[in-house]
Design a protein around this motif. Structure first.
Motif, mmCIF file in Angstrom:
data_model
loop_
_atom_site.group_PDB
_atom_site.id
_atom_site.type_symbol
_atom_site.label_atom_id
_atom_site.label_comp_id
_atom_site.label_asym_id
_atom_site.label_seq_id
_atom_site.Cartn_x
_atom_site.Cartn_y
_atom_site.Cartn_z
ATOM 1 N N ASP A 138 0.942 -1.108 0.020
ATOM 2 C CA ASP A 138 -0.054 -0.092 0.044
ATOM 3 C C ASP A 138 0.793 1.242 0.056
ATOM 4 N N GLU B 111 0.266 4.208 0.683
ATOM 5 C CA GLU B 111 -0.195 4.919 1.815
ATOM 6 C C GLU B 111 0.739 4.626 3.103
ATOM 7 N N TYR B 112 0.841 3.251 3.120
ATOM 8 C CA TYR B 112 1.391 2.701 4.218
ATOM 9 C C TYR B 112 3.162 2.830 3.985
ATOM 10 N N GLN C 286 4.248 5.185 2.941
ATOM 11 C CA GLN C 286 4.589 6.768 3.226
ATOM 12 C C GLN C 286 4.495 6.996 4.618
ATOM 13 N N SER C 287 3.709 6.393 5.426
ATOM 14 C CA SER C 287 3.120 6.805 6.683
ATOM 15 C C SER C 287 3.792 5.780 7.846
ATOM 16 N N SER D 50 -5.215 -1.268 3.995
ATOM 17 C CA SER D 50 -3.869 -1.518 3.476
ATOM 18 C C SER D 50 -4.048 -3.112 2.876
ATOM 19 N N TYR E 233 -6.024 -2.808 -0.447
ATOM 20 C CA TYR E 233 -5.409 -2.475 -1.523
ATOM 21 C C TYR E 233 -4.513 -3.661 -2.192
ATOM 22 N N LEU F 295 -5.472 5.549 -4.191
ATOM 23 C CA LEU F 295 -4.449 6.144 -3.154
ATOM 24 C C LEU F 295 -4.618 6.557 -1.850
ATOM 25 N N ASN F 296 -5.934 7.328 -1.971
ATOM 26 C CA ASN F 296 -6.444 7.674 -0.555
ATOM 27 C C ASN F 296 -7.092 6.305 0.105
ATOM 28 N N GLY F 297 -6.586 5.849 1.234
ATOM 29 C CA GLY F 297 -7.150 4.695 1.951
ATOM 30 C C GLY F 297 -8.598 4.813 2.404
#
Length: 691
Positions: A530, A532-533, A535-536, A543, A546, A616-618
């Motif tokens: 994922d 987003e995962y 990155q953060s 996740s 995804y 891309l936006n979870g």
């Protein structure tokens, strides 16, 4: 004091009676120093003065002061620590981008040697505006970080590296072979004052934070200090003699007199240390110097014989107890005894049972090999066919993954989750015993299709529905919510009726009911990870959604999550899928079997669902409950697609979507739409050609 402890002390006195010479660092008659750097054995200047070629040092006398270099890997030596088992070297900056005259890719490999980047002292660091840097081993992301930029601000000049134009992550344990990648993300701020050149490197974090005021200064240095762990590789305690000479007497230690030998933490090999009260070089025969303790010769002979007899009788029992504790047996027993549900069905097998079941781990019984270990087909005494997984344990983290998988699978009772029958902790490598799933992985059937028994569209849809149902169970219906964290087609097995079995829970995590995410070190399989995962470092239930979306795309396209680097389509299946949908040419990407058997409306529905899953936006992704319900509706509607579901317009980030979809109006039916409606609805046209 126990009898065994007393006997061990007597044995120690026997070693001390040999005597100790003056402590020394280098091998006799060999140079001990190059310039300002001490060169202790097992390192040495010249082939005759070192343990082997990996430890050979050359001294460059053409500069002042002279500089030592490791001959095999051509890195300048800054200092060697025998106490910590480390060597500090001048390491090149790994990779650059948008930097004039600098290299743009890097691969490091010391496989088979004694060196690895130190997990304790070395950090993988990226410097520059919006830099995405990561390292990979065997197509698996093994670490990485992302820097960001803010318009009107500059990077810190106090050695901090907290994300603003500079980011760091810990070097993975035992890192010997990897490829470094670096790219500029799409989140750049257009500030002409900010540096466009970005670069990544391994660095001694103490030097970086205390000696370097400006991270951007590294670009002009080209080399930075980094710390490597070293050990005497391919050796075991009490099995190799000094100077790498094989011996048969198992009472002789590899290390010198008054020294102890231990297994290195992260990989095969040993390290030595002087016993308490002694100082010097434990790798030399008499390198450790201390106070001698005398003991009577007759007493030593009698006690040595007694010690031999006692230790012989208890050797096997002690070995099994040691393995049991090292493999987390006490913790596992405590967790299993305090848990509920299916725990009573989880058995602790003996090593003897599993040796017999697998014919002493006969190579002919191997049914799979991977990064986590080797899987053998076996048969228990009661006639059950099982899969026995012998794990590769490297460091404490792998033991935790092993215990984690046992505890989690003990809580799960679902027909589409592989069943854990038990485990064995009495051996060097822990063993897991599963139900035998005969038809391999989903990945094999999708990517290496069997013409005699192809995986049909109906089977794909059913398997996808089963996997979604299993993940919905893990997220929402299990007694304690569980995040799988490694959903991919290779972790989905197929049984004798080609029903899905979700497997490999080594990195899975329990989640508190009121907990929305897990903050963890990024790990997973590239292509399913994922963004987003990544990155953060915050893993959520979305996740897993995804990763499942990528599996759906594999069902549709028959392509792997990472496409061939030589392909004109690019490297990421997800990006190619989105691009194909944006350009109304999804049919060009579809698998031939899907085109042949699937209805256009069914494929549209699955593709639309997959796209929602990989948003891309979870927060805009559906939950696994919604995914499972949607797939159930689509499966039930097979052959009755006279109308389509009332799809809602879904907003996508501008990064993900380059232009709107074409749309067309269709009349509503009753198959997918669960609520009665007479209005006209908007549906995307995913492909234009007819089937």
């Amino acid at each position: 004091m126990s009898t065994v402890q007393w006997l061990l002390q007597i044995s120690l006195l026997l070693w001390l009676s040999i005597g100790a010479a003056a402590a020394t660092q280098g091998k006799p008659d060999c140079p001990k120093r190059c310039g300002d750097v001490d060169i202790p054995y097992p390192f040495g200047i010249g082939s005759a003065c070192c343990f082997d070629e990996w430890f050979e040092v050359t001294c460059n006398n053409s500069v002042h002061p002279p500089k030592p270099f490791l001959k095999r890997i051509n890195l300048e030596v800054l200092n060697v620590s025998l106490d910590h088992g480390t060597i500090r070297v001048n390491n090149p900056v790994l990779i650059y981008q948008n930097c004039s005259g600098k290299p743009s890719n890097y691969r490091k490999s010391w496989n088979g040697g004694p060196f690895s980047f130190s997990e304790t002292y070395t950090r993988f660091t990226a410097v520059g505006c919006s830099a995405l840097a990561y390292i990979m081993q065997d197509d698996v992301v093994n670490g990485g970080c992302m820097s960001f930029c803010k318009q009107g601000t500059t990077a810190p000049t106090n050695g901090n590296c907290n994300g603003l134009e500079c980011c760091q992550t810990q070097a993975p344990p035992g890192l010997q072979s990897f490829t470094a990648y670096l790219e500029s993300t799409s989140y750049n701020f257009s500030d002409p004052k900010q540096e466009t050149c970005i670069y990544a490197f391994m660095v001694d974090h103490k030097w970086f934070s205390s000696k370097l005021s400006d991270p951007h200064a590294v670009k002009d240095k080209g080399y930075v200090p980094a710390v490597l762990d070293w050990r005497i590789y391919n050796a075991k305690c009490e099995s190799v003699g000094w100077n790498n000479t094989s011996i048969s007497n198992t009472s002789t230690s590899f290390c010198g007199t008054n020294a102890r030998c231990s297994v290195a933490n992260q990989s095969s090999g040993v390290i030595c240390a002087c016993d308490r009260g002694y100082e010097g070089n434990p790798y030399l025969p008499e390198g450790c110097q201390g106070i001698l303790a005398g003991v009577g010769t007759l007493l030593l002979v009698i006690c040595a014989w007694w010690l031999y007899k006692v230790l012989k009788r208890r050797q096997k029992i002690k070995y099994k107890e040691k393995c049991f504790k090292r493999n987390g047996g006490l913790l596992l027993e405590q967790q299993l005894s305090s848990s509920e549900g299916n725990v009573d069905k989880t058995k602790l097998f003996t090593s003897k049972e599993l040796e017999k079941a697998t014919d002493h781990y006969n190579e002919n019984r191997v049914i799979g090999k991977g990064g986590q270990g080797t899987v053998y087909k076996g048969m228990l005494m009661d006639g059950r066919i099982v899969a026995v997984k012998k794990l590769k344990i490297v460091g404490d983290g792998k033991v935790e993954q092993f215990i984690n998988e046992v505890v989690i699978l003990s809580q799960i009772n679902h027909r589409n989750v592989v069943k854990l029958l038990g485990c064995c902790l009495e051996t060097t490598e822990p063993l897991l015993v599963y139900e035998f799933v005969p038809n391999g992985t989903l990945s094999e059937h999708i990517h290496d299709q069997n013409e005699e028994f192809p995986i049909t569209w109906e089977m794909r849809l059913r398997i996808a529905t089963e996997v979604a149902g299993a993940l919905f169970y893990l997220h929402s219906a299990a007694s304690i919510p569980i995040y799988h964290r490694d959903i991919k087609s290779t972790n989905i097995l197929l049984d004798d009726k080609y029903r899905a079995k979700v497997a490999d829970f080594g990195t899975s995590k329990f989640v508190a009911i009121d907990q929305t995410h897990l903050t963890t070190q990024v790990q997973g399989t590239f292509g399913y990870l994922d963004p987003e995962y990544f990155q953060s470092s915050q893993f959520t239930e979305k996740s897993d959604v995804y990763s499942f979306g990528i599996v759906l795309i594999e069902f549709l396209t028959g392509k792997k999550a990472i496409l061939s680097t030589a392909s004109k389509e690019g490297k990421s299946l997800a990006s190619n899928f989105i691009l194909s949908m944006n350009e109304d040419c999804l049919s060009n990407l579809l698998d031939a079997q899907v085109v042949k058997e699937g209805r256009k409306e069914e494929i549209n529905a699955i593709a639309f669902l997959a796209r929602r899953c990989i948003n891309l936006n979870g927060k805009k992704r559906p939950t696994m409950m919604e995914v499972a319900m949607e797939l159930e509706r689509i499966k039930k509607c097979q052959g009755d697609f006279s109308a389509q579901e009332n799809f809602k317009e879904v907003e996508y980030d501008t990064i993900e979507l380059t232009r709107p979809w074409d749309v067309a109006s269709t009349s509503m039916g009753s198959c997918l739409n669960t609520s009665a409606s007479s209005s006209l609805d908007v549906q995307p046209l995913l492909f234009q050609k007819s089937f």
